[in-house]
Design a protein around this motif. Structure first.
Motif, PDB file in Angstrom:
ATOM      1  N   UNK A 203       0.893  -1.172   0.000  1.00 33.82           N
ATOM      2  CA  UNK A 203       0.000   0.000   0.000  1.00 33.82           C
ATOM      3  C   UNK A 203       0.923   1.211   0.000  1.00 33.82           C
ATOM      4  N   UNK A 204       0.917   1.971  -1.078  1.00 31.16           N
ATOM      5  CA  UNK A 204       1.864   3.080  -1.166  1.00 31.16           C
ATOM      6  C   UNK A 204       1.165   4.410  -0.924  1.00 31.16           C
ATOM      7  N   UNK A 205       1.773   5.209  -0.056  1.00 30.49           N
ATOM      8  CA  UNK A 205       1.302   6.582   0.150  1.00 30.49           C
ATOM      9  C   UNK A 205       2.490   7.484  -0.144  1.00 30.49           C
ATOM     10  N   UNK A 206       2.310   8.453  -1.037  1.00 31.84           N
ATOM     11  CA  UNK A 206       3.412   9.385  -1.279  1.00 31.84           C
ATOM     12  C   UNK A 206       3.030  10.768  -0.775  1.00 31.84           C
ATOM     13  N   UNK A 207       4.011  11.387  -0.177  1.00 31.78           N
ATOM     14  CA  UNK A 207       3.815  12.731   0.351  1.00 31.78           C
ATOM     15  C   UNK A 207       4.584  13.685  -0.560  1.00 31.78           C
ATOM     16  N   UNK A 208       3.905  14.727  -1.058  1.00 26.50           N
ATOM     17  CA  UNK A 208       4.546  15.694  -1.942  1.00 26.50           C
ATOM     18  C   UNK A 208       4.963  15.066  -3.246  1.00 26.50           C
ATOM     19  N   UNK A 231       4.272  -4.128 -14.372  1.00 23.65           N
ATOM     20  CA  UNK A 231       3.726  -4.073 -15.734  1.00 23.65           C
ATOM     21  C   UNK A 231       3.687  -2.631 -16.235  1.00 23.65           C
ATOM     22  N   UNK A 232       3.756  -1.686 -15.313  1.00 24.90           N
ATOM     23  CA  UNK A 232       3.695  -0.283 -15.711  1.00 24.90           C
ATOM     24  C   UNK A 232       3.880   0.617 -14.510  1.00 24.90           C
ATOM     25  N   UNK A 233       3.821   1.908 -14.774  1.00 29.00           N
ATOM     26  CA  UNK A 233       4.081   2.884 -13.716  1.00 29.00           C
ATOM     27  C   UNK A 233       2.929   3.868 -13.586  1.00 29.00           C
ATOM     28  N   UNK A 234       2.694   4.260 -12.356  1.00 28.41           N
ATOM     29  CA  UNK A 234       1.693   5.285 -12.078  1.00 28.41           C
ATOM     30  C   UNK A 234       2.443   6.521 -11.591  1.00 28.41           C
ATOM     31  N   UNK A 235       2.217   7.660 -12.227  1.00 27.81           N
ATOM     32  CA  UNK A 235       2.885   8.904 -11.819  1.00 27.81           C
ATOM     33  C   UNK A 235       1.940   9.739 -10.971  1.00 27.81           C
ATOM     34  N   UNK A 236       2.326   9.978  -9.744  1.00 26.73           N
ATOM     35  CA  UNK A 236       1.447  10.723  -8.832  1.00 26.73           C
ATOM     36  C   UNK A 236       2.207  11.678  -7.908  1.00 26.73           C
ATOM     37  N   UNK A 237       1.481  12.667  -7.438  1.00 24.95           N
ATOM     38  CA  UNK A 237       1.965  13.617  -6.442  1.00 24.95           C
ATOM     39  C   UNK A 237       0.955  13.578  -5.298  1.00 24.95           C
ATOM     40  N   UNK A 238       1.435  13.528  -4.066  1.00 28.29           N
ATOM     41  CA  UNK A 238       0.533  13.583  -2.898  1.00 28.29           C
ATOM     42  C   UNK A 238      -0.673  12.665  -3.043  1.00 28.29           C
ATOM     43  N   UNK A 239      -0.424  11.402  -3.131  1.00 29.93           N
ATOM     44  CA  UNK A 239      -1.499  10.488  -3.483  1.00 29.93           C
ATOM     45  C   UNK A 239      -1.221   9.106  -2.910  1.00 29.93           C
ATOM     46  N   UNK A 240      -2.052   8.154  -3.261  1.00 33.32           N
ATOM     47  CA  UNK A 240      -1.845   6.790  -2.772  1.00 33.32           C
ATOM     48  C   UNK A 240      -2.240   5.793  -3.848  1.00 33.32           C
TER      49      UNK A 240
END
Ligand code: AMP
Ligand code: MG
Length: 346
Positions: A203-208, A231-240
């Motif tokens: 479960x990934x949570x990214x801050x900033x 299989x691929x990448x998700x690009x996110x900011x401040x998200x989960x």
């Protein structure tokens, strides 16, 4: 002219150098991990952050585990389960919040997500890792009747919870890691941390963002390959990003795989076209509950649900190696493995 232009030029140059070094600078974190919540919890922080933050963050995780674990005898949840059919049990505000959310997701998913699945989870034994063969069908049938989220009564005023039938039990394994991820993020924000990665067993949570405003890239696990193969990448900011899949916990018996996400209606591990579902959202508790819900619902029903929810997107991966995206998921997801193909669903 020359005199005034020189400092201006140097300043400009300095700004350009600073910006350039920011945008090309990779996140070079310090990471630490603990075995908590029945999984590996990894926290990655910028090296400039004080090391005490690690201990404090892990203590938050351990504290929530003490409230919501089924393995801990005097956890809130164990007390609620012990009092089933008899009396209300007092719980902490945190446990109550997660139970309320779990009930809301149960209702929203029409019962696909059901926190009272615990007796079935216990019978199958997949989560404990002790299972070697499926249980007796008659036993599954008997225990299945104990699953009904509508029989979880919550008294908000005095923070107490009652399971109406003897033998009923609640299990927050499909939602609690998300809640804890949000709690750790809240703590880090309150400490002024600008960027971090919180990984609670996938479960990934990214801050900033990464330095220079660059989005984090989170890998979507290949459900058919070793851990860490994406299989691929998700690009996110401040998200989960939270994934539910057939590969997480399972056993094999006579050539068939039995995994840990159970169908409340059949009492057996969910069998549909899905190998995994990943959900991108702002709050990890939502993403966690939704990924489990969508997995149980399958693509047809799951897509309907995710499209109704604002601010959440889903990446469905089928057993045929097809990738199906909810309407906004293409803004985040990039397929990297040519064995898989993105298709539109029906
Ligand atoms: P997740 O990995 O978040 O999809 O959650 C799976 C965990 O949630 C399992 O290990 C069980 O503890 C629990 N669980 C299994 N089936 C369900 C279900 N249908 N609804 C809610 N929780 C479930
Ligand atoms: Mg979940």
């Amino acid at each position: 002219m020359k005199v005034t232009s020189r400092p201006f030029g140097i300043l400009n140059l300095l700004i350009i150098i600073i910006l350039a070094s920011c945008s090309s600078e990779e996140f070079n974190p310090r990471s630490d991990n603990r075995l908590l919540l029945g999984t590996v919890c990894v926290l990655s922080l910028d090296r400039s952050e004080p090391v005490e933050l690690f201990e404090k963050a892990f203590e938050i995780i351990a504290g929530e585990e003490r409230l919501m674990s089924l393995q801990i005898e005097d956890s809130d949840l164990s007390e609620v389960n012990r009092a089933a059919g008899e009396s209300y049990a007092k719980v902490s505000p945190d446990t109550m919040e997660v139970l309320q959310a779990a009930k809301a997701y149960a209702s929203m998913s029409g019962g696909a997500f059901d926190p009272t699945i615990a007796p079935l989870v216990g019978l199958w034994g997949i989560v404990t890792g002790n299972a070697v063969s499926p249980p007796d069908p008659a036993e599954i049938e008997a225990v299945r009747k104990l699953t009904d989220y509508r029989k979880v009564l919550i008294n908000e005023e005095d923070h107490s919870v009652f399971l109406t039938d003897k033998g009923m039990k609640v299990d927050l394994g499909g939602i609690a890691k998300g809640y804890v991820g949000d709690k750790v993020k809240e703590f880090l924000l309150s400490e002024g941390v600008e960027r971090a990665i919180i990984n609670l067993g996938g479960n990934i949570v990214v801050l900033g963002s990464k330095p220079g405003g660059v989005p984090w890239k989170i890998g979507i696990q290949n459900p058919f390959d070793n851990r860490g193969r994406h299989i691929g990448l998700v690009s996110v900011v401040d998200s989960t990003v939270v994934t539910s899949g057939i590969y997480e916990r399972f056993f094999e018996y006579e050539g068939k795989r039995y995994h840990h996400i159970l169908d409340p209606w059949t009492g057996y591990p969910v069998e549909n076209e899905l190998a995994s579902v990943s959900v991108i959202a702002e709050k990890s508790m939502d993403a966690d509950a939704l990924s489990t819900s969508l997995f149980v619902l399958g693509i047809d029903e799951g897509m309907k649900l995710i499209e109704e929810i604002e601010g959440a997107e889903a990446i469905f991966v089928t057993k045929e190696k097809e990738v199906v995206l909810s309407s906004g998921a293409g803004n985040y997801f990039e397929l990297k493995d040519s064995d898989f193909s993105i298709i539109s669903w029906r």
